[in-house]
Design a protein around this motif. Structure first.
Motif, PDB file in Angstrom:
ATOM      1  N   THR A 124      40.805  33.558  55.042  1.00  0.00           N
ATOM      2  CA  THR A 124      40.906  34.941  55.511  1.00  0.00           C
ATOM      3  C   THR A 124      40.525  35.097  56.969  1.00  0.00           C
ATOM      4  N   ARG A 165      47.195  43.249  48.779  1.00  0.00           N
ATOM      5  CA  ARG A 165      46.293  43.919  49.702  1.00  0.00           C
ATOM      6  C   ARG A 165      45.829  42.953  50.799  1.00  0.00           C
ATOM      7  N   LEU A 166      45.530  41.707  50.426  1.00  0.00           N
ATOM      8  CA  LEU A 166      45.132  40.714  51.415  1.00  0.00           C
ATOM      9  C   LEU A 166      46.264  40.396  52.374  1.00  0.00           C
ATOM     10  N   ASP A 197      48.692  42.423  53.288  1.00  0.00           N
ATOM     11  CA  ASP A 197      48.860  43.553  54.200  1.00  0.00           C
ATOM     12  C   ASP A 197      47.791  43.538  55.295  1.00  0.00           C
ATOM     13  N   ARG A 198      46.551  43.211  54.928  1.00  0.00           N
ATOM     14  CA  ARG A 198      45.493  43.148  55.939  1.00  0.00           C
ATOM     15  C   ARG A 198      45.708  41.988  56.898  1.00  0.00           C
ATOM     16  N   ARG A 246      46.125  48.154  56.443  1.00  0.00           N
ATOM     17  CA  ARG A 246      44.840  48.608  55.903  1.00  0.00           C
ATOM     18  C   ARG A 246      44.638  48.189  54.451  1.00  0.00           C
ATOM     19  N   GLY A 247      45.491  47.313  53.974  1.00  0.00           N
ATOM     20  CA  GLY A 247      45.352  46.828  52.601  1.00  0.00           C
ATOM     21  C   GLY A 247      46.197  47.596  51.608  1.00  0.00           C
ATOM     22  N   GLU A 255      35.469  41.097  49.266  1.00  0.00           N
ATOM     23  CA  GLU A 255      35.327  40.931  50.702  1.00  0.00           C
ATOM     24  C   GLU A 255      33.997  41.526  51.164  1.00  0.00           C
ATOM     25  N   SER A 269      32.775  45.487  51.057  1.00  0.00           N
ATOM     26  CA  SER A 269      33.701  46.280  50.247  1.00  0.00           C
ATOM     27  C   SER A 269      33.079  46.777  48.955  1.00  0.00           C
ATOM     28  N   SER A 290      38.597  49.622  46.521  1.00  0.00           N
ATOM     29  CA  SER A 290      39.553  48.532  46.424  1.00  0.00           C
ATOM     30  C   SER A 290      39.123  47.535  45.366  1.00  0.00           C
TER      31      SER A 290
END
Length: 316
Positions: free
Chosen positions: A56, A109-110, A112-113, A118-119, A200, A203, A208
């Motif tokens: 990541t 979601r990962l 997109d980030r 923004r996930g 994460e 978070s 999420s």
């Protein structure tokens, strides 16, 4: 005229030797493998954050491991409500099979980030994973393989005695969104499964979902890959001077927890629950008894004097 019988040929098939079961020892039972898998999960929770952080590009995530539950491939398939990816992973030179299952929404979601978003998760979910998700999934598989190799090597040998080749003996063989097409092992094989939640950093307070993946091991894979469970043996020599059932230890209060159900559930499904809904649950065959989060024994659920009871089958 009758000739003498021909000499035995070296190419003639020999009858396989049969060894006494007392000499070979019985294979470990499922309630013996539960604590071994629990200890493997604890090691994964320590080893997995570092390689995932390299994937990541951020801080090491928080990794939580659920308790082992017995299941089958059919049960795994019936729990899947949305798109998911299944990966067949093999361990060691014998290519012992195991299965990793990744849920789609947290993976999207990962992705997109990773591309500056923004996930966000596509709604509705697509019918297949795009190439970007496949590439990220391949890197997550690599991180998981690295952590598994370290955890298994540490389980088999004392620290410092493993080689680089032994640590790289875990690899992903193939993956598919269909368990039927992947066909990792027999559908009715007995499996032990743990669920890994990866959060994460920072978070914990938002809404999420964590990246959730499940690892399913056939019992034969665990019996081969993990150290043989320790059997209780009669020991010679003097007893300990202060046994645990004597003071000052006898009066110490200890909270003992019997975990009947540990059921992962997505935030989406949780938000849709209403009074009257029925949640199908599977009680593990070997119910773990824990003290401070560590499994000290396993047993089966039963009844005694009209009260629910747990009969111990294995203690450690």
């Amino acid at each position: 005229m009758t000739g003498s019988p021909p000499p035995p040929s070296s190419a003639r098939a020999r009858r396989s030797a049969k060894h006494s079961a007392d000499l070979l020892g019985a294979p470990p039972a499922i309630d013996e493998l539960v604590p071994a898998l629990s200890f493997l999960g604890e090691k994964l929770a320590r080893l997995l954050p570092a390689p995932l952080a390299r994937v990541t590009g951020g801080e090491p995530p928080v990794v939580r491991i659920g308790m082992p539950m017995d299941c089958t491939l059919g049960a795994i398939q019936s729990e899947i409500e949305t798109l998911a990816m299944h990966s067949l992973i093999v361990l060691g030179p014998k290519a012992l099979p195991m299965l990793a299952t990744f849920e789609a929404p947290p993976l999207f979601r990962l992705v997109d980030r990773a591309y500056g978003g923004r996930g966000a998760v596509p709604d509705p979910l697509p019918e297949a994973f795009p190439l970007s998700a496949e590439l990220l999934l391949s890197r997550i598989e690599g991180a998981l393989a690295e952590a598994l190799a370290g955890a298994l090597a540490g389980a088999q040998k004392p620290s410092g005695e493993t080689t680089a080749d032994e640590r790289l003996a875990v690899r992903s063989l193939r993956r598919d969104t269909s368990l039927r097409q992947l066909d990792p092992f027999a559908r009715h094989s007995e499996l032990l499964r743990i669920v890994i939640d990866i959060e994460e950093p920072g978070s914990a307070g938002d809404s999420s979902e964590p990246l959730s993946l499940a690892l399913a091991f056939p019992l034969a894979t665990l019996a081969e890959a993990l150290p043989a469970p320790k059997r209780h043996r009669h020991r010679s020599g003097p007893r300990r001077s202060v046994p645990p059932n004597a003071e000052p230890f006898a009066s110490m209060p200890i909270e003992l927890t019997a975990v009947l159900v540990d059921m992962p559930m997505s935030m989406r499904r949780l938000s849709l629950l209403r009074p009257g809904d029925v949640l199908p649950v599977a009680v593990a065959r070997a119910v773990p008894l824990q003290v401070d989060g560590r499994t000290i024994a396993t047993g089966s659920v039963g009844e005694l004097d009209d009260r629910i009871a747990v009969q111990l089958g294995q203690a450690f």
